[in-house]
Design a protein around this motif. Structure first.
Motif, PDB file in Angstrom:
ATOM      1  N   ALA A  76       0.556  -1.437   0.533  1.00  0.00           N
ATOM      2  CA  ALA A  76      -0.373  -0.005   0.002  1.00  0.00           C
ATOM      3  C   ALA A  76       1.163   1.497  -0.500  1.00  0.00           C
ATOM      4  O   ALA A  76       0.887   1.928  -0.819  1.00  0.00           O
ATOM      5  N   MET A  77       1.993   1.060   0.737  1.00  0.00           N
ATOM      6  CA  MET A  77       2.853   2.399   0.694  1.00  0.00           C
ATOM      7  C   MET A  77       3.396   3.054  -0.610  1.00  0.00           C
ATOM      8  O   MET A  77       3.883   3.762  -0.794  1.00  0.00           O
ATOM      9  N   ASP A  78       3.625   1.748  -0.808  1.00  0.00           N
ATOM     10  CA  ASP A  78       4.282   1.783  -2.136  1.00  0.00           C
ATOM     11  C   ASP A  78       3.330   2.128  -3.434  1.00  0.00           C
ATOM     12  O   ASP A  78       3.899   2.795  -4.680  1.00  0.00           O
ATOM     13  N   THR A  79       1.832   1.813  -4.037  1.00  0.00           N
ATOM     14  CA  THR A  79       1.179   1.677  -4.209  1.00  0.00           C
ATOM     15  C   THR A  79       1.126   3.642  -4.077  1.00  0.00           C
ATOM     16  O   THR A  79       1.126   4.350  -5.236  1.00  0.00           O
ATOM     17  N   ALA A  80       1.042   4.644  -3.237  1.00  0.00           N
ATOM     18  CA  ALA A  80       0.658   6.150  -3.031  1.00  0.00           C
ATOM     19  C   ALA A  80       1.906   6.350  -3.325  1.00  0.00           C
ATOM     20  O   ALA A  80       2.223   7.278  -3.851  1.00  0.00           O
ATOM     21  N   ALA A  81       3.547   5.690  -3.234  1.00  0.00           N
ATOM     22  CA  ALA A  81       4.715   6.260  -3.625  1.00  0.00           C
ATOM     23  C   ALA A  81       4.593   6.508  -5.330  1.00  0.00           C
ATOM     24  O   ALA A  81       4.943   7.629  -6.074  1.00  0.00           O
ATOM     25  N   ARG A  82       4.026   5.306  -5.541  1.00  0.00           N
ATOM     26  CA  ARG A  82       3.901   5.713  -7.325  1.00  0.00           C
ATOM     27  C   ARG A  82       2.814   6.185  -7.689  1.00  0.00           C
ATOM     28  O   ARG A  82       2.977   7.123  -8.734  1.00  0.00           O
ATOM     29  N   LEU A  83       1.996   6.003  -7.078  1.00  0.00           N
ATOM     30  CA  LEU A  83       0.588   7.893  -7.729  1.00  0.00           C
ATOM     31  C   LEU A  83       1.436   8.868  -7.580  1.00  0.00           C
ATOM     32  O   LEU A  83       1.041   9.717  -8.016  1.00  0.00           O
ATOM     33  N   ARG A  84       2.447   9.205  -5.968  1.00  0.00           N
ATOM     34  CA  ARG A  84       3.294  10.835  -6.266  1.00  0.00           C
ATOM     35  C   ARG A  84       4.224  10.611  -7.890  1.00  0.00           C
ATOM     36  O   ARG A  84       3.924  11.840  -8.272  1.00  0.00           O
ATOM     37  N   GLU A  85       5.291   9.249  -7.859  1.00  0.00           N
ATOM     38  CA  GLU A  85       5.942   9.720  -7.884  1.00  0.00           C
ATOM     39  C   GLU A  85       5.795   9.392  -9.792  1.00  0.00           C
ATOM     40  O   GLU A  85       6.057  10.303 -10.714  1.00  0.00           O
ATOM     41  N   VAL A 219      -8.913   3.154  -8.749  1.00  0.00           N
ATOM     42  CA  VAL A 219      -7.957   3.495  -8.146  1.00  0.00           C
ATOM     43  C   VAL A 219      -8.854   3.770  -6.521  1.00  0.00           C
ATOM     44  O   VAL A 219      -9.202   5.071  -6.808  1.00  0.00           O
ATOM     45  N   THR A 220      -8.973   3.037  -5.540  1.00  0.00           N
ATOM     46  CA  THR A 220      -9.384   3.917  -4.469  1.00  0.00           C
ATOM     47  C   THR A 220      -8.822   4.218  -2.947  1.00  0.00           C
ATOM     48  O   THR A 220      -8.154   3.266  -3.146  1.00  0.00           O
ATOM     49  N   HIS A 221      -8.638   5.446  -2.796  1.00  0.00           N
ATOM     50  CA  HIS A 221      -7.958   6.073  -1.389  1.00  0.00           C
ATOM     51  C   HIS A 221      -8.296   4.630  -0.006  1.00  0.00           C
ATOM     52  O   HIS A 221      -7.706   3.965   0.598  1.00  0.00           O
ATOM     53  N   GLY A 222     -10.529   4.510   0.381  1.00  0.00           N
ATOM     54  CA  GLY A 222     -10.877   3.603   1.017  1.00  0.00           C
ATOM     55  C   GLY A 222     -10.939   4.746   1.889  1.00  0.00           C
ATOM     56  O   GLY A 222     -12.062   4.298   3.587  1.00  0.00           O
ATOM     57  N   VAL A 239      -4.348  12.150   2.999  1.00  0.00           N
ATOM     58  CA  VAL A 239      -3.162  11.314   4.293  1.00  0.00           C
ATOM     59  C   VAL A 239      -4.006   9.843   4.660  1.00  0.00           C
ATOM     60  O   VAL A 239      -4.991   9.487   4.151  1.00  0.00           O
ATOM     61  N   ASP A 240      -2.657   9.371   4.886  1.00  0.00           N
ATOM     62  CA  ASP A 240      -3.540   7.722   5.049  1.00  0.00           C
ATOM     63  C   ASP A 240      -3.386   6.827   4.023  1.00  0.00           C
ATOM     64  O   ASP A 240      -4.938   6.024   3.881  1.00  0.00           O
ATOM     65  N   TRP A 241      -2.755   6.290   3.085  1.00  0.00           N
ATOM     66  CA  TRP A 241      -3.179   5.469   2.646  1.00  0.00           C
ATOM     67  C   TRP A 241      -2.579   3.874   2.560  1.00  0.00           C
ATOM     68  O   TRP A 241      -2.772   2.863   1.670  1.00  0.00           O
ATOM     69  N   ASP A 242      -2.440   3.688   3.661  1.00  0.00           N
ATOM     70  CA  ASP A 242      -2.682   2.098   3.961  1.00  0.00           C
ATOM     71  C   ASP A 242      -3.744   1.368   3.482  1.00  0.00           C
ATOM     72  O   ASP A 242      -3.553   0.353   3.527  1.00  0.00           O
ATOM     73  N   THR A 243      -4.923   2.109   3.655  1.00  0.00           N
ATOM     74  CA  THR A 243      -6.377   1.701   2.953  1.00  0.00           C
ATOM     75  C   THR A 243      -6.256   1.340   1.386  1.00  0.00           C
ATOM     76  O   THR A 243      -7.256   1.272   1.086  1.00  0.00           O
ATOM     77  N   VAL A 244      -4.784   2.021   0.230  1.00  0.00           N
ATOM     78  CA  VAL A 244      -5.324   2.134  -0.425  1.00  0.00           C
ATOM     79  C   VAL A 244      -5.491   0.602  -1.690  1.00  0.00           C
ATOM     80  O   VAL A 244      -4.948   0.153  -0.919  1.00  0.00           O
ATOM     81  N   GLY A 245      -6.316   0.656  -2.272  1.00  0.00           N
ATOM     82  CA  GLY A 245      -6.352  -0.545  -3.537  1.00  0.00           C
ATOM     83  C   GLY A 245      -7.381  -0.444  -4.188  1.00  0.00           C
ATOM     84  O   GLY A 245      -8.186   0.511  -4.931  1.00  0.00           O
ATOM     85  N   VAL A 246      -7.557  -1.214  -5.366  1.00  0.00           N
ATOM     86  CA  VAL A 246      -8.514  -1.675  -6.919  1.00  0.00           C
ATOM     87  C   VAL A 246     -10.130  -1.583  -6.065  1.00  0.00           C
ATOM     88  O   VAL A 246     -10.713  -3.219  -5.395  1.00  0.00           O
ATOM     89  N   ALA A 247     -11.031  -1.487  -6.424  1.00  0.00           N
ATOM     90  CA  ALA A 247     -12.488  -1.408  -5.674  1.00  0.00           C
ATOM     91  C   ALA A 247     -13.580  -0.411  -6.460  1.00  0.00           C
ATOM     92  O   ALA A 247     -13.039   0.526  -7.157  1.00  0.00           O
TER      93      ALA A 247
END
Length: 326
Positions: A76-85, A219-222, A239-247
């Motif tokens: 999840a944290m890597d996904t958030a970083a990729r969304l930004r980067e 792609v959802t935040h949650g 903030v708080d992207w530990d809930t990120v995922g496809v839904a």
């Protein structure tokens, strides 16, 4: 969180921060949010950072055991970083990569550390009501997120709830919670009182979840509620992207379900039309997940403090709400 993590030594944090080449000068516990633990860090050159410590034993939405939770938290944290980067989504407050490229570092056995930039902005609370202008800005950010490409490695999220085995067991045998702490007996009493309705709601949810069309997934935040927003020059940052995922998009949109104007604004920005039945399903899912998280907390060793008081009140409130639903 107001209380410090059980069995946690703050001195572990400066040692772990060296993986991000941060030489800690000051370390200040930040009693904010609920679930994870936070510290404000200042390094020896005066730069500010924000450190988040997750308890791998109490994150049922990510998995049933610490190893699974850590793996999914890293994803999840890597996904958030990729969304930004990679996609330049500037409303994403993403974790920073350490010197070896990772976004999460295990710490103290049962915990994991992430580091974020310190962002100056106006924060809110979970139950805040957003003015129309701010609401629209959040919805436009969600529309942009939902239009974004799926980052490599992003998790496909189940509609159904994880971690319900404990809940089924606790409702079947409320006394089985034992005496893990000062709230165990009271929680057992709540489950005995509300167990029938709780099982009815959970069964109805599982029936609805089984029929969800996943082809609309994005792609959802949650958890894009006001407590996870920072306002910087009138613009929201999530903030708080530990809930990120496809839904399906309704996972993010159910808090706006009672505001047709808001949903129309979202449709203008995304081209997607929210499904009323799915908005209701995810509203119910939110309440049921809270019950799972609270019961998981009180089924294990716990003390009496501001956080457990808050969690117990939250459990009382959500069980009463589930009783009132038609």
């Amino acid at each position: 969180m107001r209380d410090l993590p059980m069995g946690f030594d703050e001195r572990w944090i400066p040692d772990a921060l060296t993986a991000w080449d941060i030489d800690t000068a000051t370390l200040t516990h930040a009693p904010v949010g609920f679930g994870d633990h936070h510290w404000r860090i200042t390094d020896t050159s005066g730069w500010g950072w924000f450190a988040t410590v997750a308890d791998l034993e109490h994150k049922t939405f990510l998995g049933a055991d610490p190893e699974t939770v850590l793996t999914r938290l890293e994803g999840a944290m890597d996904t958030a970083a990729r969304l930004r980067e990679d996609q330049g989504l500037d409303f994403v407050v993403a974790p920073l990569r350490s010197a070896d490229g990772s976004t999460v570092r295990p710490i103290g056995g049962r915990y994991a550390l992430s580091v974020l930039p310190w962002v100056e902005g106006e924060s809110g609370g979970f139950g805040d009501t957003l003015p129309a202008e701010r609401r629209d800005r959040v919805l436009l950010a969600l529309a942009e997120l939902h239009r974004s490409a799926r980052p490599r490695g992003i998790r496909e999220l189940p509609v159904g709830l994880e971690g319900t085995d404990l809940l089924f067991s606790a409702v079947a045998d409320p006394g089985g919670l034992g005496d893990q702490g000062p709230f165990s007996t009271r929680v057992g009493g709540l489950l005995a009182e509300h167990g029938d309705v709780l099982m009815e709601r959970l069964t109805g949810f599982e029936r609805g979840a089984a029929g969800v069309d996943r082809s609309r997934s994005v792609v959802t935040h949650g958890e894009p509620h006001p407590g996870n927003l920072l306002w910087c020059d009138g613009r929201p940052r999530l903030v708080d992207w530990d809930t990120v995922g496809v839904a399906v998009p309704e996972r993010d949109l159910w808090p706006f379900a009672d505001d047709p104007e808001a949903l129309a604004r979202y449709t203008e920005g995304s081209g997607l039309v929210p499904d009323r039945d799915l908005l209701d399903l995810y509203r119910l899912r939110w309440d049921l997940r809270d019950v799972v998280e609270f019961v998981d907390l009180f089924a294990g060793p716990h003390g009496h403090g501001p956080d457990t008081e808050r969690a117990y009140r939250g459990l009382v409130e959500v069980l009463a709400r589930l009783e009132d639903e038609d």
